[in-house]
Design a protein around this motif. Sequence first.
Motif, PDB file in Angstrom:
ATOM      1  N   SER A   1       0.815  -1.214   0.000  1.00  0.00           N
ATOM      2  CA  SER A   1       0.000   0.000   0.000  1.00  0.00           C
ATOM      3  C   SER A   1       0.849   1.265   0.000  1.00  0.00           C
ATOM      4  O   SER A   1       0.396   2.328  -0.449  1.00  0.00           O
TER       5      SER A   1
ATOM      6  N   SER B   1     -10.107  -2.034  -1.448  1.00  0.00           N
ATOM      7  CA  SER B   1     -10.946  -1.190  -2.302  1.00  0.00           C
ATOM      8  C   SER B   1     -10.819   0.291  -1.984  1.00  0.00           C
ATOM      9  O   SER B   1     -11.101   1.138  -2.836  1.00  0.00           O
ATOM     10  N   THR B   2     -10.387   0.633  -0.773  1.00  0.00           N
ATOM     11  CA  THR B   2     -10.290   2.042  -0.390  1.00  0.00           C
ATOM     12  C   THR B   2      -8.847   2.544  -0.358  1.00  0.00           C
ATOM     13  O   THR B   2      -8.590   3.650   0.115  1.00  0.00           O
ATOM     14  N   THR B   3      -7.911   1.770  -0.856  1.00  0.00           N
ATOM     15  CA  THR B   3      -6.505   2.187  -0.867  1.00  0.00           C
ATOM     16  C   THR B   3      -6.178   2.873  -2.195  1.00  0.00           C
ATOM     17  O   THR B   3      -6.998   2.944  -3.107  1.00  0.00           O
TER      18      THR B   3
END
Length: 251
Positions: A112, A131-133
């Motif tokens: 990430s 999904s939110t990175t």
Amino acid sequence: MLPGERRNIIIDLALQDKRVLVSDLSREFGVTEETIRRDLEKLEKEGILTRTYGGAVISRHTSEDLPFNTRNSLNTDMKHSIALKAFDLISDGDTLMVDASSTTFELVKLLSNKRNLTIITNSVHLLHKFSTTALNIISSGGSLRHRSHSLVGAVACNTIERYHVDTVIISCKGIDLKNGITDSNEPESDLKRCMLRQASQIILLADHTKFDNTAFIRLSEIYQIDVLVTDCMPSEVWMNFFKENSVEVIY
């Protein structure tokens, strides 16, 4: 110790020894034999163990094809060690394909902080978790294989074949000098083969328990791999084999 943690250890022991005994587990965990029987009953309902007189056994098929959530909770230290070693092989801006294995999932957790990465995957769990990175993630699409939280089939393969990437990162169920790299089921093996054809570099993540084991489906020859990342130094026989076949080994 929580019941879930105890059951994960029971699975680990069954994978190592192929069978477990109620009396031994009762002494090891300091709980009643009835508690252990309930644990074994639950694991049998999940399709992982088969109860026998005085204990339980694990089948070859089960040991190769455990559900993702179960695999993800086993050998976590080894997986994390391998992921840390593989981290430096990935650079900012790389394009990657990764399979739906729990070991590659452990590596993606560390990525990430990399910048401008594109990851193409058939892992439903990975799609949901990240999904939110900032990672640019492309789904293969395809038919859902519930047991492994993976997408497989013709649609998935067609998507994979549209892309060419810097690196494909996969794991396996077995690696053997004679039988090569093997996996547990045909649909996922088919998809992994598609991935192998679409990359400039192939990285295999495999802990030491995979060596000298053969699973159900031949995935590839060992010489097709560019880099093997494992948790400890392979034997001299293996190291010589890797050298002869131009496979870089990181441990």
